[in-house]
Write an enzyme that holds these catalytic residues in place. Structure first.
Site, PDB file in Angstrom:
ATOM      1  N   ASN A 109       0.816  -1.218   0.000  1.00  0.00           N
ATOM      2  CA  ASN A 109       0.000   0.000   0.000  1.00  0.00           C
ATOM      3  C   ASN A 109       0.850   1.268   0.000  1.00  0.00           C
ATOM      4  O   ASN A 109       0.576   2.215  -0.748  1.00  0.00           O
ATOM      5  CB  ASN A 109      -0.964  -0.006   1.186  1.00  0.00           C
ATOM      6  N   THR A 154     -16.070  38.007 -30.918  1.00  0.00           N
ATOM      7  CA  THR A 154     -16.886  37.569 -29.782  1.00  0.00           C
ATOM      8  C   THR A 154     -18.136  36.961 -30.405  1.00  0.00           C
ATOM      9  O   THR A 154     -18.571  37.419 -31.480  1.00  0.00           O
ATOM     10  CB  THR A 154     -17.306  38.727 -28.848  1.00  0.00           C
ATOM     11  N   HIS A 155     -18.661  35.933 -29.797  1.00  0.00           N
ATOM     12  CA  HIS A 155     -19.805  35.203 -30.365  1.00  0.00           C
ATOM     13  C   HIS A 155     -19.513  34.712 -31.775  1.00  0.00           C
ATOM     14  O   HIS A 155     -20.415  34.539 -32.592  1.00  0.00           O
ATOM     15  CB  HIS A 155     -21.074  36.067 -30.401  1.00  0.00           C
ATOM     16  N   SER A 276      -9.380  12.679 -47.990  1.00  0.00           N
ATOM     17  CA  SER A 276     -10.617  11.929 -47.886  1.00  0.00           C
ATOM     18  C   SER A 276     -10.520  10.715 -48.803  1.00  0.00           C
ATOM     19  O   SER A 276      -9.825  10.748 -49.822  1.00  0.00           O
ATOM     20  CB  SER A 276     -11.778  12.825 -48.314  1.00  0.00           C
ATOM     21  N   LYS A 282     -10.302  17.200 -50.826  1.00  0.00           N
ATOM     22  CA  LYS A 282     -10.244  17.452 -49.380  1.00  0.00           C
ATOM     23  C   LYS A 282      -8.846  17.509 -48.797  1.00  0.00           C
ATOM     24  O   LYS A 282      -7.955  16.767 -49.180  1.00  0.00           O
ATOM     25  CB  LYS A 282     -11.002  16.344 -48.642  1.00  0.00           C
ATOM     26  N   GLU A 289      -8.830  17.942 -34.985  1.00  0.00           N
ATOM     27  CA  GLU A 289     -10.081  17.276 -34.578  1.00  0.00           C
ATOM     28  C   GLU A 289      -9.802  16.196 -33.542  1.00  0.00           C
ATOM     29  O   GLU A 289     -10.581  16.000 -32.596  1.00  0.00           O
ATOM     30  CB  GLU A 289     -10.778  16.676 -35.795  1.00  0.00           C
ATOM     31  N   GLN A 321      -6.568   0.524  -7.181  1.00  0.00           N
ATOM     32  CA  GLN A 321      -5.724  -0.027  -8.238  1.00  0.00           C
ATOM     33  C   GLN A 321      -6.140   0.535  -9.609  1.00  0.00           C
ATOM     34  O   GLN A 321      -5.352   0.558 -10.550  1.00  0.00           O
ATOM     35  CB  GLN A 321      -5.843  -1.553  -8.241  1.00  0.00           C
ATOM     36  N   LYS A 324      -4.321   3.788 -12.066  1.00  0.00           N
ATOM     37  CA  LYS A 324      -3.205   3.898 -13.009  1.00  0.00           C
ATOM     38  C   LYS A 324      -3.630   4.025 -14.466  1.00  0.00           C
ATOM     39  O   LYS A 324      -3.055   4.794 -15.227  1.00  0.00           O
ATOM     40  CB  LYS A 324      -2.274   2.690 -12.839  1.00  0.00           C
TER      41      LYS A 324
HETATM   42  N1  ARG Z   1      -1.612  -3.512  -7.357  1.00  0.00           N
HETATM   43  C1  ARG Z   1      -2.049  -2.792  -6.193  1.00  0.00           C
HETATM   44  C2  ARG Z   1      -2.460  -1.367  -6.591  1.00  0.00           C
HETATM   45  O1  ARG Z   1      -2.042  -0.945  -7.601  1.00  0.00           O
HETATM   46  C3  ARG Z   1      -0.964  -2.718  -5.167  1.00  0.00           C
HETATM   47  C4  ARG Z   1      -1.451  -2.583  -3.800  1.00  0.00           C
HETATM   48  C5  ARG Z   1      -2.087  -3.842  -3.328  1.00  0.00           C
HETATM   49  N2  ARG Z   1      -2.420  -3.766  -1.967  1.00  0.00           N
HETATM   50  C6  ARG Z   1      -3.248  -4.660  -1.372  1.00  0.00           C
HETATM   51  N3  ARG Z   1      -3.516  -4.460  -0.134  1.00  0.00           N
HETATM   52  N4  ARG Z   1      -3.783  -5.634  -2.041  1.00  0.00           N
HETATM   53  O2  ARG Z   1      -3.177  -0.702  -5.906  1.00  0.00           O
END
Ligand code: ARG
Length: 458
Positions: A109, A154-155, A276, A282, A289, A321, A324
């Site tokens: 953790n 503007t607008h 295109s 085009k 975009e 988790q 990420k």
């Molecule tokens: N893969 C977990 C995460 O990214 C790591 C931490 C896991 N901790 C646990 N108590 N299971 O959050």
């Protein structure tokens, strides 16, 4: 078999592993994970929690793993639960019992919290560098267009005359604020959670100041529950990136409009346009975009993490988790967009004649005509009304304000003299707007100087 299998009587279901595993995503954190573990093992050795010899073995083992991953000799095993487990297991395979000691006085953790912070710290610096490149590009174009007249809106309706430099320098202000927001985020992020352990710290006599120094954090977190359950810094970065994307998206939107046949203010280089499959004529602004479109996903990532976090009791929950994927996606996306927009701008052609022509058409000097009368003593509201009538007269007669004869002006007010033409000349108007922030060339030059000086200090 998972590391924690000892507590269980049955084997893990395949699907449990599939949903639980994060290694496909968090494998990107291998460098940070190893750096964090080296700092932790150093601290354990220095505090006498493990022997100096074992600490050294761990550190050397981790360094070898790092170089083997980087050289391609060691492939990250995607069947493992996460990058932390993979590296720890690999370490133990390599150095034996000493490897089993690296996790003393630590939990995944605090480990994952520190890994993400180390990763984001570097990415903040990378994004800042790209923003600086973009600001430099905008300044380069601005310097070449200090007195190039363009109408501003503007607008989306013709409003007043300005210059390309003044217009582009508006964007440098947005990107400067983005940099300052990233700096703020960095400051709040740069606090070391390592040592919080699972959630309630540890009874080992650890020294968190050692890892704080080794990992170049400003200070250790002051509450272990918060240390492992805080993702504010990630949300802040997702917010910063969302705002950067919003700015890029607005800019893209303008380039799309300005490159249309109706405007023709700019022309994108062939290298940064697409064709295109059916319409041979085009030349499409797909890059702009896509920047505009990707902004939606980046906003979604921010909302994603805010929502993940909103119901979580203290401290760590596996929901976290999920942090990420959205972080990596937003970082990759903003970096790609910042990277592509610089050469795209560098090769863009500004159609100066078209801009001037448009500026002459839209009565964008009407406010200055009213100001002319006001400066002669007429109350602004009266002048405003009178000029409205003159504009209406001009439209009916198919003329611009500059085309009207002095007699025609005099039929509206005797205050008009021949000098009125100077005050509605587009270049004169721009020159006269020399209050701080205005489009007058000297004012914009000063603005550029300020920004360049600031950039030279970063
Ligand atoms: N893969 C977990 C995460 O990214 C790591 C931490 C896991 N901790 C646990 N108590 N299971 O959050």
């Amino acid at each position: 078999m998972p590391m924690w299998a000892g507590r269980f009587e049955k084997e893990e279901n395949e699907l449990t592993n599939e949903i639980n595993s994060s290694i496909k995503i968090d494998k990107r954190l291998y460098k940070e994970d190893i750096r964090g573990s080296i700092a932790h093992a150093t601290m354990l050795g220095e505090c006498g929690i493990i022997s100096k010899d074992n600490s050294k073995k761990i550190i050397n083992g981790l360094k070898e793993i790092l170089s083997d991953i980087e050289s391609g000799k060691l492939e990250i095993d995607l069947s493992k639960e996460d990058i932390h487990m993979f590296i720890e297991e690999e370490l133990t395979n390599r150095i034996g019992d000493a490897g089993k000691m690296v996790h003393t006085a630590r939990s995944r953790n605090d480990q994952v919290a520190v890994d993400i912070k180390l990763f984001l710290r570097e990415e903040i610096i990378n994004i800042k560098k790209l923003l600086i490149d973009l600001i430099k590009e905008l300044i380069k174009i601005s310097k070449n267009n200090i007195i190039t007249i363009m109408p501003v809106f503007t607008h989306m309706q013709d409003a007043q005359p300005s210059t390309i430099a003044h217009y582009l320098m508006a964007y440098t202000e947005m990107f400067r604020r983005d940099i300052s927001r990233l700096n703020d985020t960095y400051k709040r992020l740069n606090v070391n959670p390592l040592g919080s352990c699972a959630l309630a710290a540890t009874s080992y006599d650890t020294d968190r100041l050692i890892t704080t120094k080794l990992l170049e954090f400003d200070s250790p977190t002051l509450n272990s529950l918060d240390g492992v359950s805080d993702r504010d810094f990630a949300i802040e970065l997702l917010n910063d990136i969302s705002i950067i994307m919003m700015h890029l998206s607005r800019f893209s939107e303008e380039i799309i409009i300005f490159s249309s046949n109706e405007f023709k203010f700019v022309e994108l280089d062939d290298a940064f346009s697409t064709g295109s499959s059916i319409m041979p004529q085009k030349k499409n602004p797909d890059i702009c975009e896509l920047i505009r479109g990707k902004t939606g996903r980046v906003y979604g990532n921010l909302m994603n993490l805010l929502t993940v976090m909103k119901g979580l009791p203290l401290a760590y929950n596996k929901d976290m988790q999920e942090d990420k994927e959205c972080l990596f996606d937003s970082i990759d996306t903003v970096k790609l967009c910042l990277k592509v927009i610089v050469p795209m701008l560098d090769s863009i052609k500004f159609n100066k004649e078209k801009m001037l022509e448009a500026a002459k058409k839209g009565f964008i000097n009407a406010t200055d005509l009213a100001d002319y009368l006001t400066k002669k003593g007429m109350p602004f509201r009266d002048a405003y009304k009178l000029v409205g009538q003159i504009v209406s007269y001009s439209i009916k007669n198919g003329k611009s304000l500059n085309d009207l004869e002095i007699e025609e002006y005099k039929s509206f007010s005797n205050e008009f003299e021949n000098d009125l033409y100077d005050s509605i000349d587009l270049v004169n108007i721009v020159n006269s707007k020399n209050t701080i922030g205005g489009p007058a060339p000297d004012t914009v030059k000063k603005h550029i100087e300020i920004v360049e000086k600031e950039l030279s200090k970063i």
